[in-house]
Enzyme design. Structure first.
Site, PDB file in Angstrom:
ATOM      1  N   CYS A  28       0.812  -1.228   0.000  1.00 24.05           N
ATOM      2  CA  CYS A  28       0.000   0.000   0.000  1.00 24.05           C
ATOM      3  C   CYS A  28       0.841   1.272   0.000  1.00 24.05           C
ATOM      4  O   CYS A  28       0.672   2.154  -0.853  1.00 24.05           O
ATOM      5  CB  CYS A  28      -0.988  -0.018   1.164  1.00 24.05           C
ATOM      6  SG  CYS A  28      -0.281   0.207   2.808  1.00 24.05           S
ATOM      7  N   HIS A  68      -2.810   1.524   6.753  1.00 20.37           N
ATOM      8  CA  HIS A  68      -3.137   1.420   5.326  1.00 20.37           C
ATOM      9  C   HIS A  68      -3.292   2.811   4.723  1.00 20.37           C
ATOM     10  O   HIS A  68      -3.848   3.719   5.356  1.00 20.37           O
ATOM     11  CB  HIS A  68      -4.422   0.625   5.116  1.00 20.37           C
ATOM     12  CG  HIS A  68      -4.658   0.278   3.671  1.00 20.37           C
ATOM     13  ND1 HIS A  68      -3.932  -0.689   2.999  1.00 20.37           N
ATOM     14  CD2 HIS A  68      -5.522   0.794   2.758  1.00 20.37           C
ATOM     15  CE1 HIS A  68      -4.346  -0.768   1.751  1.00 20.37           C
ATOM     16  NE2 HIS A  68      -5.313   0.132   1.573  1.00 20.37           N
ATOM     17  N   HIS A  75      -5.724   1.854  -4.667  1.00 23.65           N
ATOM     18  CA  HIS A  75      -4.746   1.355  -3.698  1.00 23.65           C
ATOM     19  C   HIS A  75      -4.318  -0.071  -4.018  1.00 23.65           C
ATOM     20  O   HIS A  75      -4.877  -0.735  -4.895  1.00 23.65           O
ATOM     21  CB  HIS A  75      -5.335   1.436  -2.279  1.00 23.65           C
ATOM     22  CG  HIS A  75      -6.480   0.479  -2.023  1.00 23.65           C
ATOM     23  ND1 HIS A  75      -6.736  -0.065  -0.782  1.00 23.65           N
ATOM     24  CD2 HIS A  75      -7.436  -0.023  -2.847  1.00 23.65           C
ATOM     25  CE1 HIS A  75      -7.798  -0.851  -0.846  1.00 23.65           C
ATOM     26  NE2 HIS A  75      -8.241  -0.839  -2.080  1.00 23.65           N
TER      27      HIS A  75
END
Length: 341
Positions: A257, A305, A317
């Protein structure tokens, strides 16, 4: 005449054996029932898998932090060691110069100065030599001062290098531990997936396929990026749709991420930190209503995240292991805040 013998009685020992055998059979049946639990529903298994993947990503961001720290320390150690070598060379040169001055002084001043003046046939010549000796002594004193200063600096740098090397060693140990943790979580997830029936695996695959198909017709609206660099970063990340998630990866063919977001901004000529937690503090914080395309979006309470806002309530993402870079609703994860770089 018929015989009236009494039936032979079962011995007490035989009854005991039979009873024990029956009890053992009951116990084994109970154990077998416990060893073969009912199959879990796809929904239950998916929830467990998703939880394990989330734990894996948490561990991955910690691994990324340890990796970044190791890289920074390695560079610092190399700079300090280069400086130590340079200072040692300067010290050696100063000590050589001091030796040369000392030899010249010995050759010029080996006789007591008063006796030299008394015996000299040319007092003026001697006085010139004596003046030279004074100058040599002054140079020698300066050389000694410089040597002492160099030694202090060198010792400080050596101590700093030793401290950084110790910190680097500890970081490498932490790095190995974090990597093992990530690998353990992935192995645990795979074990759970392997326990599924063929039908359950097919159901999960179908759900992933639906997610991929939904990415082909995403409505991102007409929102305008906050800046040229945000637009460039989002464009770079958009070009990586479909690239696989790999923990610790920073592109250009695979990403995690924060690897995706840091790579995307690097393509826009902007350097941002490596981990999601550090990226959370890399710019101006935003509420959800303030988000514009290209802004970073931080999720989960521990900020493990990060995504890029794509517009119209969607983010771009790298979700987790087993997925690819894709669009997803911003509401699918617990939103914390946005960050404008």
């Amino acid at each position: 005449m018929a015989s009236h013998r009494r039936p032979k009685q079962t011995s007490r020992a035989r009854v005991t054996v039979l009873t024990a055998t029956a009890a053992a059979a009951v116990a084994l049946s109970a154990q077998a029932a416990q060893a073969a639990p009912a199959k879990q529903s796809v929904k239950t298994v998916k929830a467990k898998v998703d939880a394990l993947y989330e734990q894996t990503e948490q561990a991955t961001e910690k691994l990324n932090g340890a990796t970044e720290k190791q890289d920074q320390l390695q560079k610092q150690v190399e700079v300090i060691q280069d400086e130590v070598a340079r200072q040692q060379g300067d010290l050696n040169d100063l000590q050589d110069d001091l030796g040369t001055l000392a030899s010249a002084q010995y050759r010029s001043g080996g006789i007591d100065p008063t006796l030299q003046l008394f015996l000299s046939a040319d007092p003026d010549s001697y006085l010139d030599k004596a003046s030279t000796l004074d100058q040599v002594s002054t140079k020698q004193a300066e050389a000694l001062r410089q040597i002492a200063e160099k030694k202090r600096t060198l010792n400080q740098q050596k101590a700093e290098a030793a401290s950084k090397l110790s910190e680097l060693d500890q970081t490498r140990t932490e790095l190995r531990k974090k990597k093992k943790e990530v690998q353990g979580k992935l192995a645990e997830t795979q074990k759970l997936l392997n326990s599924l029936t063929a039908a359950q695996r097919a159901a999960l695959a179908a759900e992933d396929a639906r997610s991929s198909r939904s990415n082909e017709r995403v409505n991102l609206g007409n929102d305008t990026p906050a800046s040229g660099r945000a637009a460039a970063a989002l464009a770079a990340a958009t070009g990586k749709r479909g690239a696989p998630y790999v923990y610790g990866a920073t592109g250009p063919s695979s990403f995690d991420c924060s690897g995706l977001t840091s790579w995307a901004y690097a393509q826009a000529g902007v350097s941002i930190p490596r981990t999601s937690q550090a990226q959370a503090n890399a710019g101006q914080r935003l509420s959800m209503s303030q988000l514009m395309p290209g802004d970073l979006v931080i999720f989960y309470g521990d900020q493990h995240h990060v995504a890029l806002y794509a517009g119209n309530g969607m983010v771009l993402h790298a979700p987790r292991t087993g997925t690819v870079v894709r669009y997803e609703s911003i509401n699918n994860m617990p939103f914390q805040f946005g960050v404008r770089i």
